[in-house]
Design a protein around this motif. Structure first.
Motif, PDB file in Angstrom:
ATOM      1  N   LEU A 426       0.815  -1.212   0.000  1.00 25.43           N
ATOM      2  CA  LEU A 426       0.000   0.000   0.000  1.00 25.43           C
ATOM      3  C   LEU A 426       0.850   1.264   0.000  1.00 25.43           C
ATOM      4  N   SER A 427       2.166   1.108   0.167  1.00 20.05           N
ATOM      5  CA  SER A 427       3.006   2.287   0.347  1.00 20.05           C
ATOM      6  C   SER A 427       3.088   3.159  -0.894  1.00 20.05           C
ATOM      7  N   GLY A 428       2.825   2.588  -2.040  1.00 21.33           N
ATOM      8  CA  GLY A 428       2.895   3.404  -3.248  1.00 21.33           C
ATOM      9  C   GLY A 428       1.527   3.640  -3.839  1.00 21.33           C
ATOM     10  N   THR A 429       0.583   4.050  -3.018  1.00 24.84           N
ATOM     11  CA  THR A 429      -0.767   4.257  -3.524  1.00 24.84           C
ATOM     12  C   THR A 429      -0.815   5.534  -4.356  1.00 24.84           C
ATOM     13  N   VAL A 430      -1.342   5.399  -5.564  1.00 27.33           N
ATOM     14  CA  VAL A 430      -1.383   6.565  -6.444  1.00 27.33           C
ATOM     15  C   VAL A 430      -2.800   7.089  -6.652  1.00 27.33           C
ATOM     16  N   SER A 431      -3.785   6.249  -6.386  1.00 31.36           N
ATOM     17  CA  SER A 431      -5.148   6.707  -6.614  1.00 31.36           C
ATOM     18  C   SER A 431      -6.080   5.948  -5.680  1.00 31.36           C
ATOM     19  N   GLY A 860       4.336  11.284   3.940  1.00 31.24           N
ATOM     20  CA  GLY A 860       4.246  11.153   2.488  1.00 31.24           C
ATOM     21  C   GLY A 860       2.827  11.177   1.944  1.00 31.24           C
ATOM     22  N   VAL A 861       1.951  11.988   2.528  1.00 35.46           N
ATOM     23  CA  VAL A 861       0.565  12.026   2.057  1.00 35.46           C
ATOM     24  C   VAL A 861       0.506  12.706   0.691  1.00 35.46           C
ATOM     25  N   GLN A 862      -0.071  12.013  -0.272  1.00 36.49           N
ATOM     26  CA  GLN A 862      -0.233  12.574  -1.610  1.00 36.49           C
ATOM     27  C   GLN A 862      -1.588  13.234  -1.760  1.00 36.49           C
ATOM     28  N   ASP A 863      -2.585  12.629  -1.166  1.00 40.24           N
ATOM     29  CA  ASP A 863      -3.939  13.101  -1.391  1.00 40.24           C
ATOM     30  C   ASP A 863      -4.804  12.700  -0.196  1.00 40.24           C
ATOM     31  N   ALA A 879      -6.581   9.250   3.796  1.00 40.35           N
ATOM     32  CA  ALA A 879      -5.371   9.855   3.241  1.00 40.35           C
ATOM     33  C   ALA A 879      -4.459   8.751   2.737  1.00 40.35           C
ATOM     34  N   TYR A 880      -3.828   8.980   1.597  1.00 35.91           N
ATOM     35  CA  TYR A 880      -2.922   7.973   1.051  1.00 35.91           C
ATOM     36  C   TYR A 880      -1.698   8.625   0.448  1.00 35.91           C
ATOM     37  N   GLY A 881      -0.764   7.785   0.124  1.00 38.72           N
ATOM     38  CA  GLY A 881       0.547   8.230  -0.338  1.00 38.72           C
ATOM     39  C   GLY A 881       1.510   7.153   0.098  1.00 38.72           C
TER      40      GLY A 881
END
Lengths: 936, 238
Positions: A426-431, A860-863, A879-881
């Motif tokens: 899950l560490s590289g969640t993009v969407s 590292g939150v992306q979105d 929140a993910y990222g």
């Protein structure tokens, strides 16, 4: 002192709904992830000499260093290099040391093993660290103090450096000017070997080994191995031994037919043929990297159907390598791990269903455990791992292995049990998108089915469905007493929460996430992020290189789009299986016949609007910013943005009408040369410019996050100090849109009875511009992303959720704090007080109670995405990222649900007491009434 | 440790690059060795901020800082630190000597104020200056749940008023009974003559005769006079 005052003021004026202490860690969840661990940089190590327990250290593929407690899989510490690009990362530790040394990009740093604090840090400008080793011994003697590090650099200038273990200073530098490609360094008790690839103009590469003196760094010897027949790519080199008594260099040819091994320091090359039954797909060499261990190693052969291994022994005196024994081929996938105990070397074979421990000296099995089936590793196979083995009297009494599985789960097997699993995939969640719960989706589907039938059969279907539902009635009836007792006696219904079916308040919502590695998974936000399914999308599209996945949720399924996919994939959001295409028709957006849909996209720095389904691809409107500016971001109002009231009621009961336009788009553009940022507010239906603001002294290299909701928009800027700006730091700017500056006035729209803000240009011929009120505030740290909470009807006041990367938090700023109608330079009058306005202060200090992440450190939150829940007061947040974080927030307190603070027992006691009182008083009243009747 | 950092910095030092330390002093509020390892400090001026990790000796070391004016912030999960203004400049050590040295100056600063509005000085010196970064508060994230307690319920002024009036209603007749007959007579005399101020109107008697039970039973009062007089009439009839 002033800060104090400001802090206390902020605390006073914000009656925001903070997290209750007993809710924390119950309503929210956090996956503190590292990323997929790298094989050669993962190890068990005692945090300091004499420590009883060891920790599991690793550097991941996205350059996060972390220490994990092998008991429960909890993160002890981690350090994340956000700015470094993905690439080589190294992590090493000397035995009996209290530091771990990392090398990422050009930064080499030593971290305290027990708490992750920095010990020293050094960087070599323009260089890339190719390899890192710890010098364990010097002149055959074990170093007892801080052990030095040997780094191999490429990039600017190739060379080897010896860094002091205490300070990180270079003791010596060996410059390699030959132009060969640096490959690795390896150490032996007396020599440091620098291995480089010498590539002649034609053919493969030759391995060049240079021996260096550990004390002076001077070249002692150099020889070249004629490996050019085999080595055509770096991946052909299997191993360059680290720190063994006899460092090894092993390589193979392209077809994996032959294995060549060289004991570094000698020129002889031993050649072995690989087992020839099946074509070997991959060869992995496992050797102990402990100084005093026996010079034995294991070669693992992976074929398409299974795997086998051979164990080799090195004779140090004769410098020969001989095969000792081979392990039989198993028709499944597995991996081997190496562990040492004193001088003995043990190999652990981990397959899908079994763990077996072998000694390096003989092929007898020392211990064997059949792995219990677990959900985390179902359908996946081990990829690589590390082990610790306890051997007593010739049998392995215990083994624990941290294994990375092919589904991205990092698990620890303690003997036959799965001790913990970490969902590192899950560490590289993009969407990520919100999806409904399986039950809701099933019901919705059934109802839809009924809608399509004729009246009679639909009725029969419904009756049948209800009869089927009766099946669940006994179980439900049975559960009532326990549920009732549980809720009365304050026993939190934790078990019930785990059960997805019990979802009275709509807190259970699925989030479907897509990772950069092409995996898709569903998490239940209401059950503390339980992973419901986890699939690899490559199985549906074998040829595609899934890199930039984007998701879209429809009822019951998720649409997956990628640039390398010809047609979007439709995945059932409840099971994770491929949805049938005829069922998975994308429902057309709700547009009635006469209406047309305008879509817009950023094309060549110009925002263009297109008529969907129109005859031509000509844009109906286009917007480009002022010359010299580039568009960095655009944000549209969310599709689901319910507004409860069209006006804002003032203290004197007059109304300020909100400018509510569903087609608002906020465009952020910057000009680097003048350091200005411009904000443009557009109407996406007509392409009309509604409002512009420009800011000077803006650091255009920093992010400018923005969001838009209801009738207001927010963005944040970083002040650039170059031109001597008056103030420093970070700004948050809030703007409200109203139809008119005057209360009880609808501006130009007032007189027309049939006007629409959706089509501003057609209503009066001229665009109706909103009246904009803005205020800006200073904030203590930079914001990387912002969004707004969402509730079912929009009655609950909104909260601005900002991601602050410097403190690894997500903060919910209440809307009344960032109300642009806060009076400036004076106190509030009675009417404003009634409205809940507070005097303007230039600084918004973040109240710790606003931190929705409280003690979690979300890196590292992306979105951040928000969704409505089943009840009005509460909004779900995800929140993910790098990390995954989920919670629910109630910006105006949980007014429609009883919290844990509600004492049901005292309520019941009150009811009982009142009932008793009534029973006691009733005869008295009756007597009195009768008496009064008699007396009159 | 200090040595290591200074030597480390000397490696990378260029013509106009200063180095200094931010140190977290042990205070009553905070034992710096308990700070989480994610604590870090940033220097912000233009472009990406310069970042420094927390070291074992509770310091943040900045090396190779070019001349300029910086906003220094310590970011921590558990504590709030005061923001600092740090100016790095290259000046002649002795005027006219031509020898230039880096000078680091640190002040307290206030967000939301002009940048020139400096606070107390937090140190001034050449390379290797140690500046204290002071914590100003602990972050407390959680909201207290206001639980139910009988005392807080009783402290409610409405409840207090009700209790006092209840006490008067039930206590007064008791008091009257316990009075010796002479006193009682005197009291009644006083009431009649209206010393207590209620003699002329019958409000007091109304209140005393208030029929709680019938009122609760929903009987509407048609007027106080007939009810007040009817018992007397009844007595006459008998």
């Amino acid at each position: 002192m002033r800060l104090h005052a400001a802090l206390t003021l902020a605390a006073c004026l914000a009656p925001a709904a903070a997290i209750f202490e007993d809710d924390a860690y119950h309503i929210d969840f956090h996956y503190a992830l590292l990323g997929l661990p790298k094989h050669e940089a993962t190890f068990f190590q005692k945090p300091y000499a004499g420590s009883k327990a060891s920790l599991l250290y690793s550097i991941s593929q996205n350059q996060t260093i972390g220490a994990i407690n092998p008991k429960d899989g909890a993160l002890v510490w981690r350090q994340h290099f956000s700015t470094e690009p993905h690439g080589q990362g190294h992590l090493r530790s000397g035995s009996e040391q209290d530091t771990v040394i990392s090398a990422v990009g050009d930064r080499i740093a030593a971290w305290s093993s027990s708490d992750g604090r920095l010990v020293w840090e050094t960087s070599v400008k323009g260089a890339v660290v190719e390899d890192l080793e710890i010098l364990e011994q010097e002149d055959g003697m074990t170093i007892n103090e801080a052990k030095d590090a040997i780094v191999l650099l490429s990039g600017g200038s190739h060379g080897v450096k010896r860094l002091d273990g205490k300070t990180g200073l270079a003791k010596w530098t060996f410059e390699d000017s030959s132009g060969d490609t640096p490959f690795q360094v390896s150490t032996s008790p007396t020599t440091i070997y620098y291995i480089s690839l010498h590539s002649p103009l034609l053919g493969g590469s030759k391995l060049k080994v240079t021996s260096l003196s550990p004390i002076t760094g001077k070249k002692v010897d150099q020889y070249t191995l004629s490996s050019d027949a085999e080595i055509t790519a770096r991946s052909n080199i299997l191993f360059a031994g680290a720190n063994t008594a006899a460092p090894l260099l092993a390589w193979t040819d392209k077809a994996h037919k032959v294995l060549k091994v060289n004991i570094i320091g000698t020129k002889s090359v031993a050649s072995f043929n690989t087992p020839g039954d099946d074509a070997v797909e991959k060869i992995v060499l496992h050797a102990p990297n402990h100084v005093n261990s026996l010079p034995h190693f294991l070669v693992e052969y992976q074929t398409a159907v299974g795997h086998s291994a051979e164990v080799y022994h090195v004779d140090l005196k004769k410098s020969t390598i001989s095969k000792a024994y081979s392990l039989p081929e198993l028709k499944n996938t597995g991996t081997f791990t190496t562990s040492t105990s004193d001088a003995n070397v043990y190999f652990t074979r981990v397959t899908e269903d079994e763990v077996a421990v072998f000694s390096s000296t003989s092929h007898g099995i020392l211990g064997r455990w059949a792995l219990k089936h677990s959900l985390a590793t179902a359908g996946a196979h081990p990829v690589h791992g590390v082990s610790e083995v306890v051997v007593k009297a010739g049998t392995a009494s215990a083994v624990r292995s941290a294994i990375l599985y092919s589904n991205g789960q990092w698990v620890l097997h303690r003997n036959d049990e799965l001790a913990w699993s970490r969902p590192e995939f899950l560490s590289g969640t993009v969407s990520a998108v919100w999806a409904g719960l399986p039950e809701e989706e099933a019901l919705a589907q059934a109802l839809e089915e009924e809608g399509n039938r004729n009246l009679v059969s639909a009725y029969i279907h419904r009756v049948q469905r209800h009869i089927q539902d009766l099946m669940y009635f006994p179980a439900w009836a049975q559960s009532i007493p326990t549920r009732l007792l549980g809720s009365v006696f304050g026993k939190s219904n934790e078990d019930a929460i785990k059960d997805v079916k019990l979802d009275t308040f709509g807190f259970h919502k699925l989030v479907v996430v897509a990772t950069e590695k092409g995996r898709l998974a569903a998490l239940d936000v209401g059950s503390r992020g339980k992973i419901l399914w986890n699939i690899d999308l490559h199985q549906f599209a074998p040829d595609a290189t899934l890199q930039s996945l984007s998701l879209k949720a429809h009822r019951g399924h998720v649409e997956v789009k990628d640039s390398s996919l010809k047609a979007p994939l439709f995945i059932n959001s409840t099971t994770g299986s491929l949805a049938a295409h005829q069922k998975a028709k994308t429902p057309l957006p709700a547009v009635s016949g006469a209406e047309k849909l305008v879509s817009f996209a950023l094309v060549d720095d110009t925002l263009k609007g297109f008529l969907e389904g129109g005859p031509t691809s000509e844009p109906v409107w286009s917007f480009s910013p002022a010359p010299g500016e580039r568009i960095v971001k655009y944000t549209a109002r969310p599709l689901q943005d319910p507004v409860a009231s069209i006006g804002k009621v003032l203290g004197d009961r007059r109304v300020l009408y909100k400018y509510l336009n569903p087609n608002l788009v906020l465009v952020t553009a910057v000009q680097d040369s003048t350091r200005t940022a411009s904000i443009y507010l557009l109407d996406s239906a007509s392409g009309q410019l509604l409002h512009t603001i420009s800011h000077s002294d803006v650091d255009t290299s920093r992010p400018i996050p923005s969001t838009i909701s209801e009738h207001w928009f927010v963005y944040s800027l970083t002040t650039d100090a170059k031109a001597g700006a008056l103030s420093r730091g970070y700004q948050l700017i809030v703007s409200d849109l109203y139809e008119s500056p005057l209360p009880d006035d609808r501006g130009p729209l007032g007189a027309t009875s049939n006007s629409s803000t959706v089509q501003p240009s057609s209503s009066t011929g001229d665009v109706i511009k909103p009246y904009v009120l803005s205020q800006s505030y200073q904030i203590p740290a930079e914001i990387s992303h912002m969004t707004v909470t969402q509730t079912r009807q929009g009655i609950t006041s909104r909260e601005l959720l900002v991601t602050v990367p410097s403190i690894n938090s997500i903060i919910g700023i209440p809307r009344q704090i960032i109300d642009p109608r806060r009076p400036i330079g004076r106190d509030t009058n009675a009417q404003e007080k009634e409205e809940g306005l507070v005097p303007y202060t230039p600084v918004i200090n973040w109240d710790p109670k606003w931190h929705i992440t409280h003690k979690y450190e979300v890196i590292g939150v992306q979105d951040v995405i928000t969704s409505e829940s089943g009840i009005e007061s509460t909004s779900l947040v995800f929140a993910y990222g790098l990390d995954i974080f989920g919670t629910r927030v109630a910006p105006s307190f949980a007014f429609d649900i009883l919290g844990k603070g509600f004492n049901k027992i005292s309520m019941l006691l009150t009811v009982v007491a009142l009932f008793g009182g009534v029973i006691f008083v009733a005869p008295l009243v009756r007597r009195k009434q009768i008496n009064s009747l008699w007396t009159t | 440790m200090q040595l290591s950092i200074s030597t480390l910095a000397s490696l990378a030092s260029t013509a106009s690059a200063a180095r200094f330390l931010l140190q977290v002093p042990p205070t009553g509020l905070l034992n710096p060795s308990t700070l989480p390892s994610t604590t870090h400090a940033t220097l912000q001026s233009s472009g990406p901020p310069i970042d420094a990790y927390l070291t074992r000796s509770n310091t943040f070391s900045f090396a190779n800082v070019s001349a300029g004016s910086y906003l220094a912030t310590v970011h921590c999960r558990d504590y709030v630190f005061e923001p600092l203004r740090i100016d790095v400049s290259v000046e002649e050590a002795v005027e006219g000597s031509g020898e230039k040295k880096e000078v680091v100056r640190a002040w307290q600063t206030f967000l939301g104020n002009e940048w020139d509005n400096k606070g107390e000085s937090r140190g001034e010196g050449g390379n290797g200056l140690v500046v204290e970064a002071r914590p100003v508060g602990t972050k407390f994230f959680y909201q207290e749940r206001s639980g139910f307690s009988p005392m807080s319920f009783l402290k409610n002024p409405m409840i207090l008023m009700a209790v006092v009036s209840m006490g008067l209603m039930f206590g007064m007749p008791k008091l009257m009974e316990n009075m010796d007959p002479e006193m009682k007579e005197e009291f009644e005399e006083m009431q009649k003559t209206g010393v207590l101020g209620s003699g002329t109107t019958n409000t007091a008697s109304q209140i005393q005769n208030f029929d709680l039970a019938s009122w609760m039973a929903g009987k509407t009062d048609t007027g106080s006079t007939p009810r007040g007089q009817s018992p007397a009439g009844q007595a006459k009839k008998r």
